[in-house]
Motif scaffolding. Structure first.
Motif, PDB file in Angstrom:
ATOM      1  N   ARG A  14      -3.271   0.684  -1.382  1.00 21.59           N
ATOM      2  CA  ARG A  14      -3.032   0.809   0.050  1.00 21.59           C
ATOM      3  C   ARG A  14      -2.395  -0.456   0.617  1.00 21.59           C
ATOM      4  O   ARG A  14      -1.507  -0.401   1.471  1.00 21.59           O
ATOM      5  CB  ARG A  14      -4.348   1.093   0.787  1.00 21.59           C
ATOM      6  CG  ARG A  14      -4.190   1.213   2.291  1.00 21.59           C
ATOM      7  CD  ARG A  14      -5.518   1.515   2.956  1.00 21.59           C
ATOM      8  NE  ARG A  14      -6.460   0.415   2.854  1.00 21.59           N
ATOM      9  CZ  ARG A  14      -6.446  -0.646   3.662  1.00 21.59           C
ATOM     10  NH1 ARG A  14      -5.521  -0.770   4.599  1.00 21.59           N
ATOM     11  NH2 ARG A  14      -7.345  -1.596   3.526  1.00 21.59           N
ATOM     12  N   GLU A  46       2.304  -0.256   5.106  1.00 21.76           N
ATOM     13  CA  GLU A  46       1.004  -0.770   5.518  1.00 21.76           C
ATOM     14  C   GLU A  46       1.099  -1.183   6.985  1.00 21.76           C
ATOM     15  O   GLU A  46       1.836  -2.094   7.335  1.00 21.76           O
ATOM     16  CB  GLU A  46       0.572  -1.960   4.660  1.00 21.76           C
ATOM     17  CG  GLU A  46      -0.799  -2.498   5.024  1.00 21.76           C
ATOM     18  CD  GLU A  46      -1.200  -3.730   4.217  1.00 21.76           C
ATOM     19  OE1 GLU A  46      -2.258  -4.310   4.528  1.00 21.76           O
ATOM     20  OE2 GLU A  46      -0.461  -4.107   3.283  1.00 21.76           O
ATOM     21  N   SER A  84      -2.089   3.287   6.492  1.00 26.40           N
ATOM     22  CA  SER A  84      -1.248   3.196   5.298  1.00 26.40           C
ATOM     23  C   SER A  84      -0.611   4.544   5.014  1.00 26.40           C
ATOM     24  O   SER A  84      -1.126   5.596   5.404  1.00 26.40           O
ATOM     25  CB  SER A  84      -2.066   2.750   4.081  1.00 26.40           C
ATOM     26  OG  SER A  84      -3.031   3.728   3.728  1.00 26.40           O
TER      27      SER A  84
END
Length: 236
Positions: free
Chosen positions: A141, A194, A57
């Motif tokens: 995240r 991500e 991330s």
């Protein structure tokens, strides 16, 4: 902590005479890679144990885009480290000495032979210096896709030039792909990325774009809608 200096080069600048989003990622990526390459604890372990840290991330706050020719200073450091993962901050300072880019990145330890996550020894974790985390907003995240119908585009073939030394798409090249689906006049102030499944040469990705207010999310998936990477842009 690791520090480095560089300038903003012609190769960093896009057609709008500003540094490209992917070039921002390149700068942060290079600093973190050099930090690990020269780290007195992590570098020997990576080399001897056939281990790497895969990025999972990234969050980037763009306070100001450094301009062509500007001399910048980069600092990067670990602020959290566990046996399976770690987090770092990176700050890019402009010639005026003020921060212009703030970064957060999370990575997981992976065995290069099995391509599976591993737990590193606690003794090694205890030897790594950890610093205070940067005072900034920390977004989740994971990126949640909004419950709206996306616009889907034609599949994109992964090219040879997208692949890096780890034999999959370099993390900055994902941004090169997803930037194509931003409006021409979009001014990006924040990016979240991500990384879910590495994309390799010869694969094809299907872009899906979700637009909601000042947020644009581009998901790169396979034909079965399994996401490889999701990039969220905050624009103004």
């Amino acid at each position: 902590m690791y520090e480095m200096d560089r300038q903003i080069y012609c190769s960093d600048i896009g057609e709008n005479d500003e540094i490209r989003n992917s070039a921002v990622v390149d700068i942060l990526q290079d600093a973190s890679n050099f930090h690990l390459e020269y780290h007195p604890v992590m570098s020997p372990f990576f080399r001897n144990e056939h281990c790497v840290m895969y990025l999972v991330s990234r969050q980037i706050d763009i306070l100001r885009r450094p301009v062509y020719g500007e001399k910048i200073h980069i600092k990067t450091w670990t602020f959290e480290l566990k046996r399976m993962y770690g987090y770092r901050n990176t700050v890019v300072y402009g010639e005026d000495g003020k921060p212009c880019i703030l970064g957060v990145a999370g990575g997981a330890f992976m065995d290069t032979d099995t391509q599976k996550p591993i737990r590193v020894p606690q003794e090694l974790v205890d030897r790594v210096s950890v610093y205070d985390r940067l005072d900034m907003e920390y977004k989740p995240r994971k990126i949640a896709l909004p419950d709206i119908r996306p616009r889907r585009f034609e599949p994109v073939a992964v090219r040879r030039c997208d692949i890096d030394m780890n034999k999959h798409v370099n993390n900055a090249r994902y941004v090169d792909i997803t930037d194509e689906y931003l409006p021409e006049d979009a001014v990006v102030t924040n990016m979240r990325i991500e990384y879910k499944i590495p994309i390799k040469r010869g694969m094809t990705v299907v872009p899906a774009v979700y637009s909601q207010g000042n947020t644009i999310i581009v998901s790169l998936s396979d034909i079965e809608d399994r996401a490889f990477c999701i990039v969220e842009y905050t624009v103004k």
